[in-house]
Design an enzyme around this catalytic site. Structure first.
Site, PDB file in Angstrom:
ATOM      1  N   ASN A   7      62.117   8.782  11.203  1.00 49.17           N
ATOM      2  CA  ASN A   7      61.577   7.924  12.262  1.00 49.17           C
ATOM      3  C   ASN A   7      60.736   8.821  13.176  1.00 49.17           C
ATOM      4  O   ASN A   7      61.273   9.575  13.975  1.00 49.17           O
ATOM      5  CB  ASN A   7      62.730   7.276  13.037  1.00 49.17           C
ATOM      6  CG  ASN A   7      62.248   6.261  14.050  1.00 49.17           C
ATOM      7  OD1 ASN A   7      61.050   6.110  14.276  1.00 49.17           O
ATOM      8  ND2 ASN A   7      63.187   5.559  14.668  1.00 49.17           N
ATOM      9  N   ARG A  88      60.092   4.904   8.930  1.00 51.37           N
ATOM     10  CA  ARG A  88      60.199   3.665   9.701  1.00 51.37           C
ATOM     11  C   ARG A  88      58.849   3.356  10.356  1.00 51.37           C
ATOM     12  O   ARG A  88      58.274   4.215  11.021  1.00 51.37           O
ATOM     13  CB  ARG A  88      61.256   3.826  10.786  1.00 51.37           C
ATOM     14  CG  ARG A  88      61.354   2.590  11.623  1.00 51.37           C
ATOM     15  CD  ARG A  88      62.156   2.807  12.861  1.00 51.37           C
ATOM     16  NE  ARG A  88      62.110   1.594  13.647  1.00 51.37           N
ATOM     17  CZ  ARG A  88      62.331   1.554  14.948  1.00 51.37           C
ATOM     18  NH1 ARG A  88      62.610   2.651  15.603  1.00 51.37           N
ATOM     19  NH2 ARG A  88      62.260   0.426  15.582  1.00 51.37           N
ATOM     20  N   HIS A 177      62.979  -5.140  14.960  1.00 45.47           N
ATOM     21  CA  HIS A 177      64.387  -4.889  14.616  1.00 45.47           C
ATOM     22  C   HIS A 177      64.748  -5.489  13.249  1.00 45.47           C
ATOM     23  O   HIS A 177      65.923  -5.704  12.956  1.00 45.47           O
ATOM     24  CB  HIS A 177      65.368  -5.501  15.646  1.00 45.47           C
ATOM     25  CG  HIS A 177      65.363  -4.850  16.988  1.00 45.47           C
ATOM     26  ND1 HIS A 177      65.643  -5.559  18.127  1.00 45.47           N
ATOM     27  CD2 HIS A 177      65.143  -3.575  17.373  1.00 45.47           C
ATOM     28  CE1 HIS A 177      65.579  -4.745  19.173  1.00 45.47           C
ATOM     29  NE2 HIS A 177      65.269  -3.538  18.742  1.00 45.47           N
ATOM     30  N   ARG A 236      62.358  -4.472  29.815  1.00 49.76           N
ATOM     31  CA  ARG A 236      61.338  -5.452  29.419  1.00 49.76           C
ATOM     32  C   ARG A 236      61.696  -6.834  29.953  1.00 49.76           C
ATOM     33  O   ARG A 236      62.868  -7.215  29.963  1.00 49.76           O
ATOM     34  CB  ARG A 236      61.233  -5.545  27.899  1.00 49.76           C
ATOM     35  CG  ARG A 236      60.643  -4.339  27.233  1.00 49.76           C
ATOM     36  CD  ARG A 236      60.360  -4.657  25.758  1.00 49.76           C
ATOM     37  NE  ARG A 236      59.994  -3.477  25.022  1.00 49.76           N
ATOM     38  CZ  ARG A 236      60.653  -3.027  23.945  1.00 49.76           C
ATOM     39  NH1 ARG A 236      61.717  -3.672  23.486  1.00 49.76           N
ATOM     40  NH2 ARG A 236      60.237  -1.951  23.325  1.00 49.76           N
ATOM     41  N   GLU A 379      70.247   1.232  10.684  1.00 48.92           N
ATOM     42  CA  GLU A 379      68.873   1.087  10.199  1.00 48.92           C
ATOM     43  C   GLU A 379      68.483   2.219   9.247  1.00 48.92           C
ATOM     44  O   GLU A 379      67.766   2.000   8.276  1.00 48.92           O
ATOM     45  CB  GLU A 379      67.916   1.041  11.405  1.00 48.92           C
ATOM     46  CG  GLU A 379      68.039  -0.278  12.157  1.00 48.92           C
ATOM     47  CD  GLU A 379      67.578  -0.207  13.605  1.00 48.92           C
ATOM     48  OE1 GLU A 379      68.271   0.448  14.413  1.00 48.92           O
ATOM     49  OE2 GLU A 379      66.533  -0.794  13.926  1.00 48.92           O
TER      50      GLU A 379
END
Ligand code: ADP
Length: 392
Positions: A7, A88, A177, A236, A379
């Site tokens: 990642n 990723r 996600h 956010r 993940e």
């Protein structure tokens, strides 16, 4: 077969090396402050974490150090033992509905989509190029956060804006996600012992999203064109009336970039509480009687409940609700508050079972109309599985 999950951020590189198909983690770690001063890396091996300073001018140097570490720790004798590297990627647009092997066309599409993920897609390309130059023989794959959500129907992914904008500017819901929601759906199918399932997966971390999943396919998801849609998150805003944006810009003279910063970095739990984006700080604030922390938490929970209720109706019922990610796996109080607000649907918590943290667990009572589970997400493992399947 050894598979590396990667990642890459603009100044960081996280990795996890697996022995597949056993799914055993051999080593993991992160390189930080690449291209900046005071760069360093941390490596986790045999349960021990080691931090080392290193002058990391580029991602390529980070990969070279990684190879040295793998050899000196006897994890590999030759770097060609690593047969696959999975990267990723945040934004795959409408081009990618699954993990693919990297070629020049794939890279140019990821590059083209950089406008939709300006911080992430360019950094991922740097990571891919660096990995290609160090691991010349390995199959390189790209695993997209958006891919799992490509099964949404047009009436679900479109915004009620001029229809042409979707073609012209790629404006539509892509979600994010996806790798996590897909992992949770697969794990839940395993737990329930069947694949024909209706699931509501709640990935509640600093970034947060909820998906409605039917028979393993995504029907709807709360994130949108970008991750800043749907739920209220750490910093956010999630869903807001879009007209607030031009209104405040006109009032304050803020630029689009400044506005984007406020919406993504200064809103959410942080914006309302004025204290922190971290849910642990919000929980502490509530204990200390901070009214704005309490308000932020109420709003945060309300929005999660709204989406679960919306997807319950859209799926025409559901077989399980699942909590995952930092808050979903750890925050007992958030889970309890969400489930209590769903009592009207016959969904009930078991206080004792809800004491769980960070492992697979049923947390609803036996009389609950829908079972509620906590399932830790993984993940990196999903990236390794997809890459293994393409590399073998
Ligand atoms: P992301 O990957 O989006 O950065 P994470 O999934 O790591 O986020 O989740 C981070 C969030 O999880 C933070 O708000 C943090 O406070 C919360 N969290 C982690 N551990 C706990 C805990 N023990 N109790 C409550 N919240 C927790």
């Amino acid at each position: 077969m050894k598979i590396l999950s990667v990642n890459a951020g603009s100044s960081s590189l996280k990795f996890q090396l697996y022995e597949m198909p056993e799914e055993k983690v051999l080593i993991s770690g992160v390189f930080e402050r690449i291209g900046i001063n005071d760069s360093f890396y941390t490596i986790k091996l045999n349960g021990e974490k080691v931090k080392k300073e290193a002058n990391l001018k580029s991602h390529k140097e980070a990969f070279e150090i990684l190879v040295d570490e793998l050899v000196s720790n006897n994890i590999v004798t030759d770097l060609n033992e690593i047969k696959g590297i999975g990267h990723r990627i945040v934004q795959g647009g409408s081009y990618f509905d699954k993990t693919v092997v990297v070629d020049e066309d794939v890279i140019s599409k990821i590059d083209e989509l950089s406008a939709l993920a300006p911080l992430h897609n360019p950094a991922a390309i740097v990571g891919i190029r660096a990995a290609q130059s160090v691991f010349k023989e390995a199959t390189q794959t790209v695993v997209f956060d958006t891919a799992f959500h490509q099964t949404m129907k047009e009436e679900t992914y479109l915004y009620a804006l001029p229809y042409e904008w979707c073609d012209e500017y790629k404006i539509r819901r892509y979600g994010a996600h996806g790798t996590s929601h897909k992992y949770i759906a697969a794990k839940m199918s395993e737990i329930l012992g069947r694949t024909n399932t209706k699931l509501i997966t709640c990935h509640i971390g600093n970034g947060a999203s909820i998906s409605a999943i039917k028979d393993g396919l995504c029907v709807n998801t709360s994130m949108g064109l970008t991750p800043n849609a749907g739920l209220i998150m750490g910093s956010r805003s999630g869903d807001i009336d879009a007209t607030i944006v031009p209104y405040i810009m006109e009032k304050t003279g803020m630029t689009p970039k400044e506005m984007d910063h406020v919406l993504n970095k200064e809103s959410g739990l942080l914006g309302i509480s004025g204290v922190s984006s971290d849910s642990r700080d919000i929980e502490e604030g509530i204990k200390d009687g901070n009214e704005r922390c309490l308000l932020a938490q109420k709003m945060f929970v309300r929005r999660i409940v709204d989406y679960i209720a919306k997807y319950y109706v859209e799926l025409e019922g559901c077989d399980a609700i699942i909590f995952t990610a930092g808050i979903g796996e750890n925050s007992k109080s958030t889970r309890r508050e969400v489930i209590d607000a769903l009592n009207v649907l016959g969904i009930k918590i078991d206080e004792e079972r809800n004491n769980t943290r960070g492992c697979v667990a049923l947390i609803s009572s036996d009389s609950s109309s829908v079972p509620v589970y906590v399932v830790p997400t993984d993940e990196e493992l999903m990236i390794a599985r997809d890459t293994y399947n393409l590399a073998k």
